[in-house]
Structure formats: C-alpha cells, structure tokens
Motif scaffolding. Structure first.
Motif, PDB file in Angstrom:
ATOM      1  N   LYS A 235       1.018  -1.604   0.369  1.00  0.00           N
ATOM      2  CA  LYS A 235      -0.323   0.482   0.038  1.00  0.00           C
ATOM      3  C   LYS A 235       0.919   1.001   0.185  1.00  0.00           C
ATOM      4  O   LYS A 235       0.286   2.215  -0.422  1.00  0.00           O
ATOM      5  CB  LYS A 235      -0.693   0.210   1.394  1.00  0.00           C
ATOM      6  CG  LYS A 235      -1.822  -1.547   1.497  1.00  0.00           C
ATOM      7  CD  LYS A 235      -2.866  -1.152   1.724  1.00  0.00           C
ATOM      8  CE  LYS A 235      -4.158  -2.166   2.088  1.00  0.00           C
ATOM      9  NZ  LYS A 235      -4.705  -2.188   1.026  1.00  0.00           N
ATOM     10  N   TRP A 252       3.393  -0.353   9.113  1.00  0.00           N
ATOM     11  CA  TRP A 252       2.186  -0.463   8.390  1.00  0.00           C
ATOM     12  C   TRP A 252       2.123  -2.120   8.671  1.00  0.00           C
ATOM     13  O   TRP A 252       1.445  -3.049   7.968  1.00  0.00           O
ATOM     14  CB  TRP A 252       3.494  -1.384   6.930  1.00  0.00           C
ATOM     15  CG  TRP A 252       3.479  -0.183   5.644  1.00  0.00           C
ATOM     16  CD1 TRP A 252       4.548   0.913   6.043  1.00  0.00           C
ATOM     17  CD2 TRP A 252       2.191   0.970   5.004  1.00  0.00           C
ATOM     18  NE1 TRP A 252       4.571   2.000   4.701  1.00  0.00           N
ATOM     19  CE2 TRP A 252       2.785   1.675   4.073  1.00  0.00           C
ATOM     20  CE3 TRP A 252       1.067   0.919   4.963  1.00  0.00           C
ATOM     21  CZ2 TRP A 252       2.391   3.063   3.531  1.00  0.00           C
ATOM     22  CZ3 TRP A 252      -0.017   1.287   4.594  1.00  0.00           C
ATOM     23  CH2 TRP A 252       0.932   2.323   3.811  1.00  0.00           C
ATOM     24  N   LYS A 255      -1.351  -3.830   7.569  1.00  0.00           N
ATOM     25  CA  LYS A 255      -2.216  -2.701   6.596  1.00  0.00           C
ATOM     26  C   LYS A 255      -2.343  -3.665   5.373  1.00  0.00           C
ATOM     27  O   LYS A 255      -2.890  -3.257   4.328  1.00  0.00           O
ATOM     28  CB  LYS A 255      -1.273  -1.855   6.882  1.00  0.00           C
ATOM     29  CG  LYS A 255      -2.254  -1.202   8.472  1.00  0.00           C
ATOM     30  CD  LYS A 255      -1.511  -0.129   8.892  1.00  0.00           C
ATOM     31  CE  LYS A 255      -1.705   0.342   9.657  1.00  0.00           C
ATOM     32  NZ  LYS A 255      -1.538   1.972  10.361  1.00  0.00           N
ATOM     33  N   ASP A 256      -0.805  -4.318   5.078  1.00  0.00           N
ATOM     34  CA  ASP A 256      -0.887  -5.114   3.722  1.00  0.00           C
ATOM     35  C   ASP A 256      -0.495  -6.691   3.587  1.00  0.00           C
ATOM     36  O   ASP A 256      -0.211  -6.719   4.579  1.00  0.00           O
ATOM     37  CB  ASP A 256      -0.247  -4.118   2.438  1.00  0.00           C
ATOM     38  CG  ASP A 256       1.011  -3.837   3.047  1.00  0.00           C
ATOM     39  OD1 ASP A 256       2.122  -4.108   3.579  1.00  0.00           O
ATOM     40  OD2 ASP A 256       1.466  -2.798   2.644  1.00  0.00           O
TER      41      ASP A 256
END
Length: 457
Positions: A235, A252, A255-256
């Motif tokens: 992302k 992160w 989150k991805d």
C-alpha cells in the motif's frame, strides 16, 4: 535566480536533509528558492496531472535544481524514484533540459556515493548540467566547517548557472537496444530437480521481466514460488518513521501483504531471484518500494546465506552503478551472487539458454553451499553499521544492538585485550632498528611461510 529544491523525503519538511536546505536558503537570501516536497506528495502527483504540472512548471521557470534527499537502501527512496519515473512517463523531460543541477543528501555514509551517482546519471539523461554533490553525515551541519562547505557547494551551483558554464558529462548516454523475450519451457521438457526452496520475485509480470521470471521458474522442478509484486498489495513505501528500530515492527504491520510475504515466502527461500525492470537508471519504483519496506529488518541481515540471481529487463551492461548497488545489497546481506542476466542478447533462444543455465548453476551453488569471499562492499558496509550502531544509533535501533551483540558483529579489535597487547608489544619491539631490518629481510618469503604446510600435506 530561481532555484527549485525537489525534496526527496517522505517526511517532508521534518527531514534532516531539509535542515541543510534551510541553511542554504538563509545563506543566499538574494535568490528565490522554491521547495517542493515531491516524495511526500507522490500519491497526489500521480493522481493529479494539474499538481504534477505545477511542480514541473516551477522547474521550467528555474535556472537551477537541487535534488535533496535522505539515503534509503543504497539510493533515493521509492517515492522519489517514482517522481523521476513520472517525468519520463508523462513526457516532461523538456522542463529539465539545459538547467543546472546538484544533489544533496544526508546519511551515515552507507553507499551514499551510489545514490549520488544515480542522481547525476538521471540529471544528465534529462539534459541537465550537473555541478556536483554534497553528502554529509546527518549531524555534520552542527559543525562550522560543514556549514561553510555547504555554502560553497550551493555557491558553485549558483555561479555555474548564472554564468552558464560548460560542464563535462560524468556518465555515458544509455545505448539503444532491442530486448530478447524468452518463452517458458513446454510441459515435459527437461527440468532441474531441486530440494531447495526458490522464490522468484518480479515487478512487472506482464513485461519482459515477467517473461524472464517465468522461464527461470519453469526450468526448476520442486518448491518454486513465483511472487508478483502487484499481487501482494503493497500500500505504500517506507515512511522513515523509525518505529521499527526497537523490535523490527513496521508501521505498516498488518495493513498490507508485504511483511507476511517477506517473512514466510522470501526469507525462507534458499535461492532468491529478483526479476526487475529498468526505469531510468535503476530498477523500477516497485522494486525500490520492496527494498525500502524490507527496512523493517533495520540494519540486520535478513537474507543471509542465500543464493541470488538477478534477471534484468534493461541495458544492464551500460549501468555500472545499478550493478554496484545490487552487488552491494547481496554482499552486505552475507549472501552469494550466482549471476546477473539481462535481456540485451541477440535473440530469444540465446536468452532462454542463458536463463536455463543460470537456473541450473543456482541450484548447484545452493546444494554445494558455494559462497564467494565478501569484497569491500560487504566488509566496509557492515563496519559502517557496526560502528554507528554501537556509537549511538543503538539508542533508536535497539533491535540492531541486541542482534549485533548476539551474532558477534561487534568484533572491534580494540575490545580484545590480548590482541591489543600483542599489537602494542609488536609495534614497539619492531621499532628497534636492527629488529625491524631483520624482520624485513626476505619479507616476501616470510609472508608465505605459514602456507607451506598446506602443500606438504
């Protein structure tokens, strides 16, 4: 004179590099400086032609450009790399042609030269006149001499631009080339069996890098994982927040799909293949995002003991700086480079044969645990991190400090009391003239004396 500063940090004005820019601006009040945080605003620039045109318009009105950036994994950050790609994709090179340029970075001197080589090449490919680079350590600006040299650096750019001085080109123009494209092996053709895990990672599956990756994977019979970067939903790039410094947990995280992919599919492989597409003078911004995001491992070797192959879609033979950065990346990791393969060959059968042979060589190297000696790239790079982490960075990078203690990276000769004593005694004893003369008599023969028993066996 109008000077545009193209900011290359995802942190924008709070970047350490911007403090150097602030000093330049205050030191030359008679000139107009237009600071544009293009790395921080890359998402908006990608989505809005109007915003990108505004930045490029400012460059067009200027006489000079300062590329100002922090160092991120051997070169500029992925967001800055993507901005450079946009210049070419949107056909905006003309705004830079004829301008004067210089590069300014901050770092701990870990491959800062390759970052500046890259910006110099990019500048000259854009038709710019490159005056030079300035690469201080992050806190050097606190010293009066550094501030004086910074002013001289900026003054040189301003003087050259104002007088339109002719400057020599530092890099060779990229050659035109017609790439060959390989086919995958037909089902049933001879394959190399391997009991090793293989990860083949590619940035543009639909391009020639993807074709090369598929050919390599199809040659192997066994646990082969073909990973397409667009499919793992990365992302965003590294934020430079340093939240990973304590325990290697990234902002992160969760989150991805990047971190899970890295830990479970790449880090666990024995043979790692990076199939990348050249954009301007380096691999694509997709690849740079991958490399930057892997910094959640901070300054620790997360891919140690691997066999590496690079499949490059682009004129690699003309890109010595790119080859240097990739070689340094592998050597610092403590891994082995099997080879580089690019698509700049006469025809498809030739490329297919090279890829097939390289796949077989990679398997053989993995099975034999073949590792070439580490050169200056890996030795010096590790010592930079060793000294800086021990010397102060461990306050932030606590994970590095713990790992370096555990694995013996802290191998300072000065901490070994018996070594220090032996060297001290040896120095003073051999400082006696007649002893020194005796030591130096037939010294070349003395140097190889300890090797003789090997050959007697």
């Amino acid at each position: 004179m109008k000077i545009v500063v193209l900011g290359g940090s995802p942190k924008g004005e709070t970047s350490v590099t911007m403090q150097y820019v602030r000093w330049i601006v205050k030191s030359f009040p008679e000139h107009e400086f237009d600071v544009r945080q293009v790395a921080q605003g890359i998402t908006a620039l990608e989505k809005s032609d109007e915003r990108l045109a505004e930045v490029i318009g400012s460059v067009e009105e200027a006489e000079a450009v300062i590329w100002a950036f922090p160092l991120y994994v051997y070169t500029v950050c992925s967001q800055y790399k993507r901005f450079i790609e946009l210049i070419h994709e949107r056909k905006m090179e003309g705004a830079f042609s004829g301008k004067y340029a210089a590069s300014l970075s901050t770092s701990i001197h870990f491959y800062d030269h390759t970052a500046h080589n890259y910006i110099a090449e990019v500048s000259e490919d854009l038709g710019m006149n490159f005056t030079g680079s300035f690469s201080p350590k992050m806190d050097d600006i606190l010293q009066p001499e550094c501030r004086r040299q910074l002013e001289l650096f900026a003054g040189e750019l301003i003087d050259a631009a104002s007088r339109r001085l002719p400057l020599p080109r530092r890099s060779s123009p990229l050659p035109a080339y017609v790439p060959a494209s390989p086919r995958s092996l037909p089902v049933g053709d001879a394959r190399v069996a391997t009991g090793k895990r293989v990860a083949v990672i590619v940035d543009y599956p639909e391009g020639n890098a993807g074709a090369m990756a598929r050919r390599f994977a199809s040659k192997l019979q066994g646990d082969v994982d073909l990973i397409e970067l667009p499919s793992i939903d990365i992302k965003g790039g590294c934020l430079g927040c340093l939240r990973c410094g304590r325990n290697n947990r990234c902002a992160w995280e969760g989150k991805d799909g990047f971190i899970e992919t890295y830990r479970t599919r790449i880090k666990t492989a024995d043979i790692i293949v990076y199939a990348g597409t050249v954009r301007d003078r380096a691999l694509s911004a997709r690849w740079k995002t991958y490399l930057d995001r892997s910094f959640f491992n901070t300054h620790q070797r997360s891919l140690q003991g691997k066999q590496f192959v690079f499949l490059v879609a682009g004129p690699l033979s003309a890109m010595t700086n790119l080859r240097e950065t990739l070689s340094a990346y592998v050597e610092w990791q403590g891994s082995n480079i099997v080879d580089f393969v690019s698509d700049e060959v006469p025809d498809s059968p030739s490329l297919e044969a090279i890829i097939d042979a390289t796949a077989a060589r990679a398997v053989a190297a993995a099975e034999a645990a073949a590792f070439k000696p580490v050169t200056f790239r890996g030795v010096a790079g590790m010592k930079v991190f060793r000294d800086d982490v021990y010397g102060g960075l461990r306050i932030v990078f606590k994970g590095d400090h713990r790992e370096y203690r555990r694995t013996g990276v802290y191998d300072f000769p000065t901490r070994k009391i018996f070594v220090r004593l032996a060297v001290w005694l040896g120095y003073w004893i051999t400082s006696i003239p007649f002893i020194y003369r005796g030591m130096m008599k037939d010294f070349p023969k003395r140097m190889i004396r300890s090797y003789q028993p090997l050959f007697k066996k």
